[in-house]
Scaffold this motif. Structure first.
Motif, PDB file in Angstrom:
ATOM      1  N   ALA A 229       1.314  -1.102  -0.025  1.00  0.00           N
ATOM      2  CA  ALA A 229       0.044  -0.021   0.038  1.00  0.00           C
ATOM      3  C   ALA A 229       0.545   1.912   0.069  1.00  0.00           C
ATOM      4  CB  ALA A 229      -0.505  -0.100   0.886  1.00  0.00           C
ATOM      5  N   ARG A 230       0.242   2.401  -0.545  1.00  0.00           N
ATOM      6  CA  ARG A 230       1.344   3.694  -0.410  1.00  0.00           C
ATOM      7  C   ARG A 230       1.444   4.163   0.709  1.00  0.00           C
ATOM      8  NH1 ARG A 230      -2.079   4.002  -4.847  1.00  0.00           N
ATOM      9  NH2 ARG A 230      -3.664   5.546  -3.401  1.00  0.00           N
ATOM     10  N   GLY A 231       0.832   3.470   1.899  1.00  0.00           N
ATOM     11  CA  GLY A 231       0.701   4.022   3.788  1.00  0.00           C
ATOM     12  C   GLY A 231      -1.123   3.911   4.433  1.00  0.00           C
ATOM     13  N   HIS A 232      -0.659   4.949   5.477  1.00  0.00           N
ATOM     14  CA  HIS A 232      -1.699   3.951   6.545  1.00  0.00           C
ATOM     15  C   HIS A 232      -3.106   4.578   6.081  1.00  0.00           C
ATOM     16  CE1 HIS A 232       0.857   1.959   9.419  1.00  0.00           C
ATOM     17  NE2 HIS A 232       1.815   3.418   9.691  1.00  0.00           N
ATOM     18  N   ASP A 233      -2.781   5.583   5.418  1.00  0.00           N
ATOM     19  CA  ASP A 233      -4.558   5.844   5.017  1.00  0.00           C
ATOM     20  C   ASP A 233      -4.919   5.059   3.448  1.00  0.00           C
ATOM     21  OD1 ASP A 233      -4.517   7.556   7.082  1.00  0.00           O
ATOM     22  OD2 ASP A 233      -4.150   9.624   5.155  1.00  0.00           O
ATOM     23  N   HIS A 234      -4.544   4.694   2.690  1.00  0.00           N
ATOM     24  CA  HIS A 234      -4.199   3.967   2.190  1.00  0.00           C
ATOM     25  C   HIS A 234      -4.711   2.622   2.149  1.00  0.00           C
ATOM     26  CE1 HIS A 234      -3.025   1.749  -2.825  1.00  0.00           C
ATOM     27  NE2 HIS A 234      -4.613   1.927  -1.978  1.00  0.00           N
ATOM     28  N   ARG A 235      -4.115   2.021   3.239  1.00  0.00           N
ATOM     29  CA  ARG A 235      -4.126   0.585   3.391  1.00  0.00           C
ATOM     30  C   ARG A 235      -5.767   0.323   4.391  1.00  0.00           C
ATOM     31  NH1 ARG A 235      -3.649  -1.003   8.476  1.00  0.00           N
ATOM     32  NH2 ARG A 235      -2.742  -3.321   9.370  1.00  0.00           N
ATOM     33  N   THR A 236      -5.624   1.868   5.169  1.00  0.00           N
ATOM     34  CA  THR A 236      -7.292   1.840   5.777  1.00  0.00           C
ATOM     35  C   THR A 236      -8.158   1.468   4.684  1.00  0.00           C
ATOM     36  OG1 THR A 236      -6.709   3.023   7.921  1.00  0.00           O
ATOM     37  CG2 THR A 236      -9.255   2.785   7.307  1.00  0.00           C
ATOM     38  N   THR A 237      -7.849   2.778   3.677  1.00  0.00           N
ATOM     39  CA  THR A 237      -8.763   2.795   2.824  1.00  0.00           C
ATOM     40  C   THR A 237      -9.374   0.565   1.779  1.00  0.00           C
ATOM     41  OG1 THR A 237      -8.468   4.862   1.752  1.00  0.00           O
ATOM     42  CG2 THR A 237      -9.614   3.560   0.154  1.00  0.00           C
ATOM     43  N   ILE A 238      -7.918   0.051   1.737  1.00  0.00           N
ATOM     44  CA  ILE A 238      -8.404  -1.000   1.595  1.00  0.00           C
ATOM     45  C   ILE A 238      -9.375  -1.387   1.987  1.00  0.00           C
ATOM     46  CG2 ILE A 238      -7.079  -3.230   0.202  1.00  0.00           C
ATOM     47  CD1 ILE A 238      -4.929  -1.659  -0.641  1.00  0.00           C
ATOM     48  N   LEU A 239      -9.498  -2.132   3.565  1.00  0.00           N
ATOM     49  CA  LEU A 239     -10.034  -2.454   3.942  1.00  0.00           C
ATOM     50  C   LEU A 239     -11.460  -1.861   3.970  1.00  0.00           C
ATOM     51  CD1 LEU A 239      -7.548  -2.258   7.460  1.00  0.00           C
ATOM     52  CD2 LEU A 239      -8.353  -4.540   6.246  1.00  0.00           C
ATOM     53  N   ALA A 240     -11.592  -0.720   4.466  1.00  0.00           N
ATOM     54  CA  ALA A 240     -12.503  -0.593   4.039  1.00  0.00           C
ATOM     55  C   ALA A 240     -13.631  -0.328   2.607  1.00  0.00           C
ATOM     56  CB  ALA A 240     -12.848   1.293   4.214  1.00  0.00           C
ATOM     57  N   GLU A 241     -12.802  -0.982   1.878  1.00  0.00           N
ATOM     58  CA  GLU A 241     -13.830  -1.049   0.370  1.00  0.00           C
ATOM     59  C   GLU A 241     -14.081  -2.956   0.795  1.00  0.00           C
ATOM     60  OE1 GLU A 241     -14.222   0.027  -2.210  1.00  0.00           O
ATOM     61  OE2 GLU A 241     -13.424   2.308  -2.524  1.00  0.00           O
ATOM     62  N   LEU A 242     -12.652  -3.651   1.251  1.00  0.00           N
ATOM     63  CA  LEU A 242     -13.481  -5.238   1.276  1.00  0.00           C
ATOM     64  C   LEU A 242     -14.421  -4.937   2.398  1.00  0.00           C
ATOM     65  CD1 LEU A 242      -9.824  -6.182   1.662  1.00  0.00           C
ATOM     66  CD2 LEU A 242     -11.181  -6.980   0.027  1.00  0.00           C
ATOM     67  N   ALA A 243     -14.933  -4.109   3.459  1.00  0.00           N
ATOM     68  CA  ALA A 243     -15.502  -4.332   4.159  1.00  0.00           C
ATOM     69  C   ALA A 243     -16.729  -3.843   3.410  1.00  0.00           C
ATOM     70  CB  ALA A 243     -15.395  -3.263   5.662  1.00  0.00           C
ATOM     71  N   GLY A 244     -17.034  -3.090   2.895  1.00  0.00           N
ATOM     72  CA  GLY A 244     -17.794  -1.974   2.239  1.00  0.00           C
ATOM     73  C   GLY A 244     -18.261  -3.466   1.452  1.00  0.00           C
ATOM     74  N   ALA A 245     -17.964  -4.126   0.587  1.00  0.00           N
ATOM     75  CA  ALA A 245     -18.351  -5.397  -0.141  1.00  0.00           C
ATOM     76  C   ALA A 245     -19.274  -6.881   0.291  1.00  0.00           C
ATOM     77  CB  ALA A 245     -17.145  -5.591  -1.240  1.00  0.00           C
ATOM     78  N   GLY A 246     -18.759  -6.547   1.834  1.00  0.00           N
ATOM     79  CA  GLY A 246     -19.562  -7.027   2.101  1.00  0.00           C
ATOM     80  C   GLY A 246     -18.515  -8.342   2.742  1.00  0.00           C
ATOM     81  N   TYR A 247     -17.517  -8.599   2.962  1.00  0.00           N
ATOM     82  CA  TYR A 247     -16.086  -9.653   2.867  1.00  0.00           C
ATOM     83  C   TYR A 247     -15.766  -9.289   4.743  1.00  0.00           C
ATOM     84  CZ  TYR A 247     -15.434  -9.936  -1.875  1.00  0.00           C
ATOM     85  OH  TYR A 247     -15.372 -10.427  -3.374  1.00  0.00           O
ATOM     86  N   ASP A 248     -15.596 -10.635   5.218  1.00  0.00           N
ATOM     87  CA  ASP A 248     -14.958 -10.371   6.869  1.00  0.00           C
ATOM     88  C   ASP A 248     -14.101 -10.836   6.424  1.00  0.00           C
ATOM     89  OD1 ASP A 248     -14.455 -10.570   8.741  1.00  0.00           O
ATOM     90  OD2 ASP A 248     -15.538 -13.029   9.237  1.00  0.00           O
ATOM     91  N   VAL A 249     -12.589  -9.280   6.694  1.00  0.00           N
ATOM     92  CA  VAL A 249     -11.895  -8.836   6.632  1.00  0.00           C
ATOM     93  C   VAL A 249     -11.379  -8.416   8.041  1.00  0.00           C
ATOM     94  CG1 VAL A 249     -12.301  -6.543   5.560  1.00  0.00           C
ATOM     95  CG2 VAL A 249     -10.325  -7.881   5.044  1.00  0.00           C
TER      96      VAL A 249
END
Length: 252
Positions: A229-249
């Protein structure tokens, strides 16, 4: 713990005064205190604030200064160059009289300091040598500028360096280790990887973990992902995208 050693190391302070005449703060990694005391003796009379830095895992200076006498502590740190359990009597007297404060930094901060020196300044520095850089990053805006961080020591084992770089990348949010629980059906893994790609993450490693533990729903699988990832904010964004798509992450 000798006046000649402090005097010799104090020439570092004289060089700083020559090269940065308007320096306001000098930050110095410290173990036994010789370099810190020498620089303070050379620079404090010129009106410069001098700050010491220790690894939090083995930090004898803060309790010693609080007690008014050298105190022995136990601990461990990757910064072996400043891993001194008891300050010297002579150095202690100078540091107590001249140094403004001694702060501590954790192991992850030290790893980030090594990575910062390597990546941005093209300097190979051991953890102890990067302690001052780590402190400046950990305490932004704490001290008056212009500020000089003394980088001292490049004795680092290549195997340790690899681990330090990895730890530094993780601490900086440049790597992310995730566990995503999926329905065990064809195509589901591809969907997850496509979502990560759209979010700008780069997959480094993928591992399926088929679950057999009691209480786990049948027909599910854990996928362990290691991402760049590009940093903490980008890492958080990826996690949010996965959770928003309904995945248990879960971030590991």
């Amino acid at each position: 713990d000798h006046v000649d050693v402090m005097a010799g190391q104090g020439t570092v302070g004289l060089e700083i005064l020559e090269q940065v005449p308007d320096v306001a703060t000098i930050v110095v990694g410290t173990g036994g205190g010789g370099l810190l005391a020498g620089i303070a003796a050379a620079c404090v009379p010129a009106g410069v604030r001098v700050v010491g830095v220790q690894a939090a895992g083995l930090a004898a200076w803060p309790p010693s200064l609080a007690a008014g006498t050298p105190r022995r502590v136990a601990g461990a740190t990757i910064a072996d160059g400043i891993a001194v359990s008891l300050p010297g009597e002579i150095t202690f007297a100078h540091v107590r009289a001249l140094v403004d404060e001694v702060v501590t930094v954790g192991e992850e901060a030290l790893a980030r300091g090594v990575l910062r020196c390597l990546e941005r300044e093209k300097l190979l520095v051991e953890p102890a040598g990067a302690a001052a850089v780590a402190a400046v990053a950990e305490y932004p805006g704490r001290w008056p500028t212009p500020l000089v961080a003394v980088v001292s020591g490049g004795n680092v084992d290549p195997v340790l360096l690899v681990d330090l770089v990895r730890r530094g990348l993780v601490a900086a949010g440049r790597y992310a280790s995730l566990r995503v629980r999926l329905t065990d059906r064809p195509g589901y893994l591809a969907d997850v990887l496509a979502l990560v790609g759209r979010a700008g993450g780069n997959v480094v490693d993928v591992a399926h973990r088929r679950l057999t533990a009691s209480g786990t729903a049948p027909g599910t699988v854990d996928v362990a992902l290691t991402l760049e990832a590009r940093g903490h904010d980008h890492r958080t964004t990826i996690l949010a995208e996965l959770a928003g798509a309904g995945y248990d992450v879960t971030a590991e």
